[in-house]
Design a protein around this motif. Structure first.
Motif, PDB file in Angstrom:
ATOM      1  N   ILE A 103       0.856  -1.181   0.000  1.00  0.00           N
ATOM      2  CA  ILE A 103       0.000   0.000   0.000  1.00  0.00           C
ATOM      3  C   ILE A 103       0.895   1.234   0.000  1.00  0.00           C
ATOM      4  O   ILE A 103       2.075   1.160   0.358  1.00  0.00           O
ATOM      5  CB  ILE A 103      -0.985   0.028   1.190  1.00  0.00           C
ATOM      6  N   ASP A 104       0.320   2.365  -0.421  1.00  0.00           N
ATOM      7  CA  ASP A 104       1.102   3.599  -0.411  1.00  0.00           C
ATOM      8  C   ASP A 104       0.421   4.655   0.441  1.00  0.00           C
ATOM      9  O   ASP A 104      -0.688   4.455   0.948  1.00  0.00           O
ATOM     10  CB  ASP A 104       1.394   4.097  -1.835  1.00  0.00           C
ATOM     11  N   SER A 105       1.090   5.769   0.617  1.00  0.00           N
ATOM     12  CA  SER A 105       0.598   6.834   1.482  1.00  0.00           C
ATOM     13  C   SER A 105      -0.567   7.597   0.869  1.00  0.00           C
ATOM     14  O   SER A 105      -1.127   8.475   1.510  1.00  0.00           O
ATOM     15  CB  SER A 105       1.741   7.799   1.833  1.00  0.00           C
ATOM     16  N   TYR A 106      -0.982   7.241  -0.356  1.00  0.00           N
ATOM     17  CA  TYR A 106      -2.135   7.859  -1.002  1.00  0.00           C
ATOM     18  C   TYR A 106      -3.355   6.933  -0.982  1.00  0.00           C
ATOM     19  O   TYR A 106      -4.366   7.214  -1.611  1.00  0.00           O
ATOM     20  CB  TYR A 106      -1.791   8.228  -2.451  1.00  0.00           C
ATOM     21  N   GLY A 107      -3.258   5.789  -0.293  1.00  0.00           N
ATOM     22  CA  GLY A 107      -4.390   4.879  -0.155  1.00  0.00           C
ATOM     23  C   GLY A 107      -4.558   3.901  -1.297  1.00  0.00           C
ATOM     24  O   GLY A 107      -5.638   3.346  -1.482  1.00  0.00           O
ATOM     25  N   ASN A 108      -3.495   3.644  -2.042  1.00  0.00           N
ATOM     26  CA  ASN A 108      -3.559   2.731  -3.175  1.00  0.00           C
ATOM     27  C   ASN A 108      -3.052   1.353  -2.797  1.00  0.00           C
ATOM     28  O   ASN A 108      -2.172   1.202  -1.947  1.00  0.00           O
ATOM     29  CB  ASN A 108      -2.728   3.272  -4.345  1.00  0.00           C
ATOM     30  N   HIS A 109      -3.601   0.335  -3.477  1.00  0.00           N
ATOM     31  CA  HIS A 109      -3.188  -1.053  -3.266  1.00  0.00           C
ATOM     32  C   HIS A 109      -2.422  -1.538  -4.491  1.00  0.00           C
ATOM     33  O   HIS A 109      -2.866  -1.356  -5.622  1.00  0.00           O
ATOM     34  CB  HIS A 109      -4.430  -1.934  -3.048  1.00  0.00           C
ATOM     35  N   PHE A 110      -1.282  -2.140  -4.251  1.00  0.00           N
ATOM     36  CA  PHE A 110      -0.433  -2.726  -5.283  1.00  0.00           C
ATOM     37  C   PHE A 110      -0.170  -4.173  -4.900  1.00  0.00           C
ATOM     38  O   PHE A 110      -0.350  -4.560  -3.744  1.00  0.00           O
ATOM     39  CB  PHE A 110       0.933  -2.006  -5.350  1.00  0.00           C
ATOM     40  N   ILE A 111       0.286  -4.958  -5.859  1.00  0.00           N
ATOM     41  CA  ILE A 111       0.802  -6.280  -5.518  1.00  0.00           C
ATOM     42  C   ILE A 111       2.272  -6.330  -5.890  1.00  0.00           C
ATOM     43  O   ILE A 111       2.720  -5.643  -6.812  1.00  0.00           O
ATOM     44  CB  ILE A 111       0.035  -7.434  -6.218  1.00  0.00           C
TER      45      ILE A 111
END
Length: 117
Positions: A103-111
């Protein structure tokens, strides 16, 4: 003259405002210059904490027993801004059960996509 100064001030203020980059499903960025990368999946929150809360709700559905989440900062080569990336490692009974969510500090989900063998 005042109109031009006001217009210039507006342009400078608007231009300096940092906009969030619009990511598309599958956009990928390398990790620390290596072959591993993170791939964008979706926006799940507004910031790090709300994204973490969302992931915990998902993990609560996946893991019936108690689990813990370890967080590890990632150095992602992200050219658009200075956001922070954190890898989430789900532990059950001192064993890694899941290690691919980011996850990132902008609220996004990655794998996480690891290097090919």
């Amino acid at each position: 003259m005042k109109k031009y100064l006001l217009l210039l001030a507006f342009i400078l203020l608007y231009g300096c405002h940092e906009k969030e980059v619009e990511l598309q499903y599958g956009d990928s960025f390398s990790i620390d210059g290596g072959c591993a990368k993170v791939e964008f999946r979706n926006k799940i929150g507004d910031d790090f904490q709300s994204a973490l809360d969302s992931m915990q709700r998902t993990y609560n559905k996946l893991f019936q027993k108690s689990y813990s989440i370890q967080k590890r900062n990632l150095a992602v080569d992200f050219p658009h801004d200075k956001r922070q990336f954190v890898s989430l490692i789900v532990m059950e009974n001192d064993t890694i059960s899941l290690e691919y969510d980011v996850i990132d500090s902008y609220g996004n989900h990655f794998i996480m996509v690891y290097c090919p063998d």
